[in-house]
Design a protein around this motif. Structure first.
Motif: not given
Length: 643
Positions: A414-436
């Motif tokens: 999917w082609v997305v906008v910057q806030p989507v990448h920001q949200a994904i970055n936070l989710l990757e810091q929120l936990g260490d599981t393979p799934l967001l």
């Protein structure tokens, strides 16, 4: 593609009890051996073969079936799992297996038939005649259930009939054809939804959607970093790597407690406590967090050491503070007191669902596509600079359980906008599981472990409601109205975001999302994302929304003219002619997207409503267009809203 569990032994050769029931399916990576059910097991676990980590697929508990019929229906269930769907069920099966979700549903409805057979002392399907089937239909019609459910009960029986060629004799009906071939929907008086029928998913009202997105973005941009920092600090304290713990490594437990008391006394710092539930409750020391701070063995303060703290007369805090408040809203810190360890799990849940809202709404993904996103999915195209999200198709029969990122032949971007990448970055810091979006960020889940199971859509619905409640109770407007008002259509569930985005892009193209993100930008990136994909449902939604919007505008303009609305300007006569022409449109039945696009060409008279004027657009005389041509700028096909 993930590895398939293979078994060369046929279901009717050798030891039937030892046959792995999912041997024809690709399983989710990491499926434990205990989940590989065999034919003779009393419980069949079939969820490992479902492609979606967020789906709830119930195991088959054979002790809930009539005991004398278990062998018969086990044979039927194995055929559903290992044999291609006959073309008598669907002409497009092409040798594909029945989906795991359908197998689970069909067996649930078949259990009603099995119970009825047991009640009538029928020990095998070979004893079931046309007369028995008619009696069962009458039994179904008398049930206190919806017509749709009654239809599904009859469909399940018809499905077994369709598999007869691959079933043993005791699993075949002694009947010519169930109900003489009549459609189950007709037999159960169940109305069928026509092809191309209206999408009944309600949109989220603008008065609710705009503040919900606004506060979700604020969670991602302003509040989320503080929550992540606090969670990181807790992890460091648990691991003994926090800078404040460096001087404790060579001290005994008693010396550590004494050092804490001396330091807290010198700097007038309180002892960490539990949150006070009311003003009359006595403060209580949070011994567990104190043990975490001091790296005490077994994470507990020995009772013989507690008097050192109790006799120090140190005050006890209302909660156990952690981290610092650095985020600001409207120029002020978003809260005056620090976070506490007790509220971190709930705050993390609020942050997670805020990220879901941002990703789901600003990408147009289906709920299952968002919930199955994995760590590392945010990428950038090296040639174009476009922000991408790598995921997998959320719909279609050609899906298999997802292996590691990059190995799935059915993955898509999917082609997305910057806030989507920001949200994904936070989710990757929120936990260490393979799934967001794991089934749980904190509490271990024995049935649905977080390392391979995603949060369910119904759980996200509850999370959204809790997030809205928290926002409304934490941030109060001066007029005391809810910051995020309730939606007139009721609870907000995940599938409503995709439907709502199409409405906003078409109806409110100039409306600004929080953080100055324009819907026009979202529309452009999403169109780029979907235009080259086989899944055109998003573009279909846009076409229908545009048709509805043009029809509504035409009707409203005609009503205003009829009521005597004054119009003036060089295009007044042209405007009047176009409105009268549009009103003469007699109307057609629209049940396909192609029809919507064709009608738009006839009834869209290029009338664009602005805040200050109405534009009757003509490309060869449009001032906004000719000015851009003179300046050598790109020229759009319609009016430029910002000029």
């Amino acid at each position: 593609m993930g590895p398939a569990i293979t078994n060369a032994t046929s279901a009717h050769d050798g030891d039937l009890a030892a046959v792995i029931v999912l041997h024809k399916h690709v399983l989710r990576p990491g499926t434990p051996p205990g989940k590989l059910s065999r034919f003779g097991d009393p419980i069949w676990h079939i969820a490992p073969a479902h492609p979606d980590a967020h789906a709830k697929i119930n195991s088959i508990y054979w002790d809930r079936w009539p005991n004398e019929l278990v062998p018969v229906f086990k044979e039927i269930a194995l055929a559903f799992l290992t044999r291609p769907v006959p073309r008598t069920i669907t002409v497009s099966s092409d040798g594909e297996l029945m989906s795991i979700g359908t197998v689970s549903f069909r067996l649930r409805t078949l259990r009603v038939f099995a119970a009825w057979m047991s009640l009538h002392q029928l020990c095998g399907l070979h004893e079931v005649t046309d007369e028995h089937l008619e009696r069962y239909r009458q039994h179904v019609l008398q049930l206190q259930a919806s017509n749709r459910h009654k239809k599904e009960l009859l469909v399940a029986v018809r499905t077994v009939w369709s598999f007869q060629a691959v079933l043993p004799q005791q699993c075949r009906f002694d009947a010519v054809a169930p109900w003489a071939g009549s459609a189950p929907a007709k037999l159960a008086a169940s109305p069928c939804r026509p092809a191309g029928a209206e999408n009944t998913t309600p949109r989220i009202a603008p008065a609710t959607m705009e503040p919900l997105l606004h506060w979700s973005l604020r969670m991602v941009e302003d509040i989320g970093p503080d929550i992540i920092a606090a969670l990181t600090e807790v992890k460091q304290l648990d691991a003994g790597t926090h800078p404040s713990q460096q001087h404790l490594h060579n001290l005994t437990s008693r010396e550590r407690v004494q050092a804490f008391v001396a330091d807290a006394t010198a700097h007038s710092r309180p002892v960490p406590g539990h949150p006070l539930r009311d003003e009359h409750e006595q403060p209580r020391i949070n011994w567990r967090h104190l043990a975490r701070l001091l790296m005490l063995p077994s994470r507990r303060v020995d009772p013989c050491l507690r008097p050192l703290v109790l006799e120090s007369d140190l005050p006890v805090a209302d909660g156990s503070p952690i981290g610092a408040i650095t985020g600001h809203i409207d120029g002020r810190p978003w809260r005056t007191s620090p976070l506490s360890t007790q509220e971190l799990p709930q705050l993390a849940a609020h942050l997670s669902v805020a990220c879901f809202v941002v990703i789901s709404y600003l990408s147009g993904m289906r709920p299952g596509e968002v919930l199955n996103l994995r760590r590392g999915c945010a990428q950038r195209d090296h040639d174009t600079g476009q922000l991408l999200v790598l995921g997998r198709y959320g719909k279609g029969a050609a899906r298999t359980p997802r292996p590691t990122l990059g190995d799935d032949p059915f993955e898509r971007t999917w082609v997305v906008v910057q806030p989507v990448h920001q949200a994904i970055n936070l989710l990757e810091q929120l936990g260490d599981t393979p799934l967001l979006f794991p089934s749980s960020h904190y509490k271990p889940h024995a049935i649905r472990p977080a390392d391979r199971n995603a949060r369910r859509a119904q759980d996200i619905t509850s999370d959204i409601a809790a997030f809205i409640t928290w926002i409304n109770s934490t941030f109060v407007r001066l007029d005391h109205e809810p910051v995020i008002p309730p939606d007139p259509a009721g609870r907000i569930y995940p599938s409503r975001f995709r439907r709502t985005l199409a409405y906003f892009i078409v109806r409110r193209p100039r409306g600004l999302i929080a953080a100055a993100l324009q819907y026009g930008h979202v529309s452009t990136t999403m169109t780029m994302s979907y235009s080259g994909q086989a899944d055109t449902a998003w573009l279909n939604d846009l076409a229908v929304e545009r048709l509805e919007s043009v029809l509504e505008h035409n009707q409203r303009d005609h009503e205003l003219l009829t009521a005597g609305e004054h119009i003036s300007g060089p295009a007044a006569s042209n405007y009047h002619h176009r409105i009268q022409s549009a009103h003469r449109f007699a109307g057609h039945v629209v049940n396909r997207v192609r029809n919507a696009e064709r009608l738009l060409q006839h009834i869209d008279h290029n009338i664009h409503h602005g805040n200050g004027m109405t534009c009757v657009y003509r490309a060869d005389t449009a001032a906004c267009r000719t000015a851009r041509i003179t300046e050598g700028l790109p020229t759009p096909t319609g009016p430029i809203d910002t000029e």
